[in-house]
Write an enzyme that holds these catalytic residues in place. Structure first.
Site, mmCIF file in Angstrom:
data_model
loop_
_atom_site.group_PDB
_atom_site.id
_atom_site.type_symbol
_atom_site.label_atom_id
_atom_site.label_comp_id
_atom_site.label_asym_id
_atom_site.label_seq_id
_atom_site.Cartn_x
_atom_site.Cartn_y
_atom_site.Cartn_z
ATOM 1 N N LYS A 77 -37.119 -59.151 -25.126
ATOM 2 C CA LYS A 77 -37.631 -57.790 -25.227
ATOM 3 C C LYS A 77 -36.465 -56.804 -25.224
ATOM 4 O O LYS A 77 -35.468 -57.018 -24.513
ATOM 5 C CB LYS A 77 -38.577 -57.520 -24.053
ATOM 6 C CG LYS A 77 -39.233 -56.145 -24.049
ATOM 7 C CD LYS A 77 -40.163 -56.016 -22.855
ATOM 8 C CE LYS A 77 -40.828 -54.647 -22.767
ATOM 9 N NZ LYS A 77 -41.732 -54.538 -21.598
ATOM 10 N N SER A 152 -46.391 -53.160 -22.595
ATOM 11 C CA SER A 152 -45.343 -52.737 -23.496
ATOM 12 C C SER A 152 -44.620 -53.887 -24.201
ATOM 13 O O SER A 152 -43.905 -53.668 -25.171
ATOM 14 C CB SER A 152 -44.315 -51.913 -22.708
ATOM 15 O OG SER A 152 -43.702 -52.692 -21.688
ATOM 16 N N SER A 176 -47.340 -55.183 -18.271
ATOM 17 C CA SER A 176 -46.757 -55.200 -19.613
ATOM 18 C C SER A 176 -46.450 -56.578 -20.157
ATOM 19 O O SER A 176 -46.076 -56.716 -21.320
ATOM 20 C CB SER A 176 -45.482 -54.349 -19.638
ATOM 21 O OG SER A 176 -45.788 -52.987 -19.525
#
Length: 480
Positions: A77, A152, A176
């Site tokens: 990420k 996210s 997330s």
């Protein structure tokens, strides 16, 4: 080459000589090339580095010196530092920035011969529940590209869902990792707060942020935790507890005490098919001999406001360092120092990040500090103490991972309150600092994945992962 669902499957073929790490990397690179333009999961791919890493790991496999993660191709990420590589948190304000060091968790992956293939899309500074706040545009759910993958860690979830890597490393502040895992039909795991060092993780809300995993098997989640967890001289908040061999402790007990928060299943906004899927899972737990009981949790209505007051307060402080002076984007039309700060931050941050900075600055202001921030800290303590007490009475708490299945792009991001309420089932574990996992629990009538969330007591990851594995193997999702 076929799709692999776990490192165990990969290692079997590596041992048999039917594939190599180099061939695995080529397979994933081909998938990325074919799918990424449509799904927008990866912001950057590192093909030559991945090939070089793969060849080095193949050599280690040949001479018997390979690490625990040999053969695992992983995406990161865009909030994790990797020395010499771009790090933007999917934000305009970090244009051109390259990390000067590697996050401790990432280094531990490399030390065990994981192969890193690229940097993945996410909500800007990990602020969002749909991956729509990214400066680079939304990632898209492979099942229906008109729908979000969650956030996210949306790009990280899609990359695993679409077979562009075997696993992804994400971050979980209020759900997330778990929410996008539920939307994409994979496994999302958040460990106990402090179990994995946060050194090298771009800070959103420091007392909540935790590195987590997105995988297709619980075994891989356990192994990744085993590798990344542990004390770190660079992070004084990392736990000093010894790291168990999680991957070797996945045998569940014959019977558990399981609680479920009855108010969660009576929420007006809960999708009827998710409610039914959760109830079906609970009935199967009873049939397997587990004790399953409804429990009261009187603070459910306070979870989301408490979470957003505290996280925005921390974000307003953490993001003050991004000002255009030292690195990243700098407003070209600034005329003096004051205009440099104002223009850079106004142009560099997206609307959602600006909203949270403003809200956080407000709740920390002298006139409102006690009315909002101090009160929210007290409520957090109530939530934590009540959750901990429930987890002393029960081995696990079970609840839906999300109130809905994946919604359409554009449907919710214009309604800030609706977007924040998408976190209602995931933020409890974050406020309490306890581990939680989302596992697939069937599909709705439109073929969209449903997730089941399981919480356990702090530092009881062995028990949680063992039970999660048994759920994936023995519970049959049914929605009629």
């Amino acid at each position: 080459m076929r799709r692999f669902n776990s490192l165990t499957e990969v290692r079997h073929e590596l041992t048999a000589g039917t594939t190599t790490c180099r061939q695995l990397v080529e397979y994933y690179l081909d998938n990325i090339q074919q799918k990424n333009a449509r799904l927008n999961a990866f912001l950057e791919v590192w093909p030559e580095e991945a090939r070089a890493q793969a060849e080095a790991v193949d050599a280690k496999l040949a001479d018997g010196t390979a690490g625990k993660l040999a053969g695992m191709v992983i995406g990161l990420k865009d909030v994790l530092a990797y020395k010499g590589h771009a790090l933007q948190s999917s934000s305009h304000i970090l244009d051109g920035f390259r990390s000067l060091f590697t996050a401790s968790a990432v280094q531990r992956l490399l030390d065990e011969d994981a192969i890193l293939i690229g940097r993945q899309n996410c909500d800007e500074f990990a602020m969002g529940a749909s991956n729509e706040t990214s400066y680079f545009g939304p990632a898209r759910n492979e099942i229906d590209t008109d729908r979000v993958p969650g956030g996210s860690s949306g790009g990280s979830a899609v990359a695993v869902q679409a077979d562009m890597c075997l696993a992804s490393i994400g971050s979980d502040t209020g759900g997330s990792v778990r929410q996008p895992a539920a939307f994409c039909g994979i496994i999302g795991f958040k460990p106990t707060y402090s179990r994995i060092s946060r050194y090298g993780l771009v800070a959103y809300a420091s007392s909540f942020d935790q590195i987590g995993t997105l995988t297709r098997s619980v075994d891989d989640a356990a192994l990744l935790l085993e590798v990344m967890a542990g004390p770190d001289n660079f992070d004084s908040t990392a736990s000093q507890r010894e790291v168990p061999a999680y991957s070797q402790q996945l045998e569940p007990a014959p019977h558990y005490r399981i609680g479920y928060i009855k108010d969660c299943l009576e929420r007006p906004g809960l999708n009827a098919e998710i409610k039914q899927a959760t109830e079906n899972a609970l009935e199967q737990f009873r049939a397997q001999g587990h004790v399953v009981e409804a429990v009261d949790f009187p603070y459910l209505d306070f979870i989301v406001p408490t979470y957003y007051i505290l996280t925005t307060a921390e974000a307003s402080s953490n993001l003050s360092r991004f000002d255009g002076v030292k690195y990243g984007y700098r407003a070209p039309d600034a005329t003096d120092l004051e205009s440099l700060y104002k223009k850079t931050r106004a142009q560099g941050f997206g609307p959602e990040v600006q909203r949270r900075i403003l809200l956080g600055t407000f709740v920390l202001s002298a006139s409102y500090y006690d009315a909002y921030y101090t009160k929210a800290q007290r409520v957090r303590r109530l939530i934590k103490d009540t959750t901990d007490e429930l987890l002393r009475q029960y081995d696990f708490l079970v609840l839906p991972a999300t109130p809905t299945t994946a919604f359409r792009i554009g449907d919710v991001n214009k309604d800030t309150l609706a977007m924040y309420l998408a976190d209602i089932f995931t933020v409890q574990a974050s406020l309490a600092g306890v581990p939680a996992v989302s596992v697939p629990n069937g599909e709705d009538s439109a073929g969209l994945p449903i997730g089941l969330q399981i919480l356990s007591g702090a530092f009881r990851e062995e028990q949680l992962l063992a039970f999660a594995k048994s759920v994936t193997e023995t519970v049959t999702p049914t929605v009629s």
